[in-house]
Design a protein around this motif. Structure first.
Motif: not given
Length: 302
Positions: A109-110, A143-148, A186-198
């Motif tokens: 998630i970004l 308000n998020q971009t979710v990358i699958i 973008q000034a802020n997209i969150g911090a890595p590792p960007y909330n990974p999930f399955i």
């Protein structure tokens, strides 16, 4: 808890030397001296090494708790401009193990709206559980971009229980590169590792995140607080057991995972203390130190 911020410190003299692209960053410290939109690279966990995301897919139950149902090695490259705003995120991902019969998907998630995304390349779509916009992000988020990145791991690998059973199925996997380009820096997209999930077995709402990381808007909330899970959003508690054990973890190095059906608590002997203390105790629990792990339970040693 902890937080990570990427800081760029530029030290130069008046005049600063040549600046071919006119972005205000001298060529000698500009990673992209002919591109005015890009200037610096930063990496997570670092420029050369991979970390690992590790998941148990039977949440909200513990199941066999072998923490090998999906193991993904990762490295992020973050490209920023002269103002240190993010222009690109380049994720290198490699599926290392899939100790599951369930056909799981993986994403991250970004923290920026999808309207800020110009393009996404490199993702693999083989299932039907995910609805993607033509640009490449998952639809249905405010308000998020979710990358699958991978939506059906067993289809990609050709089978389940891959690289987890001694003398079992072995699949040599490749590093896949996913590139996200922003339509405006973008000034802020969150911090890595960007909330990974399955998400589990092509059921999109059955999300599993790292401990205390919030789910997406597509999660099935009815699973919270069932079986061994004690999620309490009011307290900021997600995906944790009553004793503080997680179903997903990040390891800052490439992880040696347990063999199939062997509990991680019997493999990494200080894992429980680390997890239950929210990282305060034994932050090096994953290292190969005397008394830290039972090597006989590790897949790479079988």
């Amino acid at each position: 808890g902890t937080d990570t911020e990427n800081l760029i410190i530029v030290i130069t003299t008046a005049g600063g030397g040549d600046d071919q692209d006119g972005d205000g960053v001298p060529d000698n410290i500009d990673e992209y001296p002919t591109d005015p939109e890009r200037a610096f690279n930063s990496f997570y966990p670092n420029e050369t090494d991979f970390g690992s995301f590790v998941f148990e897919d039977l949440w909200p139950a513990f199941g066999d708790y072998d923490m090998n149902d999906l193991v993904v090695d990762f490295n992020y490259k973050i490209v920023t401009n002269a103002q240190n705003n993010v222009v690109d995120v380049i994720a290198k991902l490699q599926i290392m193990a899939a100790g599951a019969t369930l056909n799981n998907g993986f994403g991250f998630i970004l923290n920026t709206p999808t309207s800020n995304i110009a393009s996404i390349t490199g993702f693999i779509k083989m299932g039907n559980a995910v609805n993607l916009d033509p640009i490449g992000f998952e639809m249905g988020h405010t308000n998020q971009t979710v990358i699958i990145a991978f939506d059906a791991v067993n289809d990609i690998l050709g089978n389940g229980l891959v690289n987890t059973v001694p003398n079992g199925l072995v699949v040599q996997t490749d590093v896949k590169t996913i590139t996200i380009n922003f339509s405006n820096p973008q000034a802020n997209i969150g911090a890595p590792p960007y909330n990974p999930f399955i998400f589990v077995d092509q059921t999109r709402g059955h999300e599993i995140h790292l401990k205390d990381k919030a789910p997406t808007e597509l999660v099935d909330n009815t699973l919270f607080g069932t079986s061994s899970d004690v999620t309490d959003p009011a307290l900021g508690h997600y995906y944790r057991s009553e004793t503080g054990l997680p179903w997903g973890i990040e390891v800052p190095v490439s992880f040696d995972w347990p063999v199939e059906e062997v509990d991680i608590l019997l493999t990494y002997l200080h894992f429980a203390e680390w997890a239950q203390s929210s990282g305060a105790d034994y932050p090096d629990w994953y290292e190969d130190k005397e008394g830290y792990r039972n090597d006989g339970n590790l897949y790479k040693n079988n």
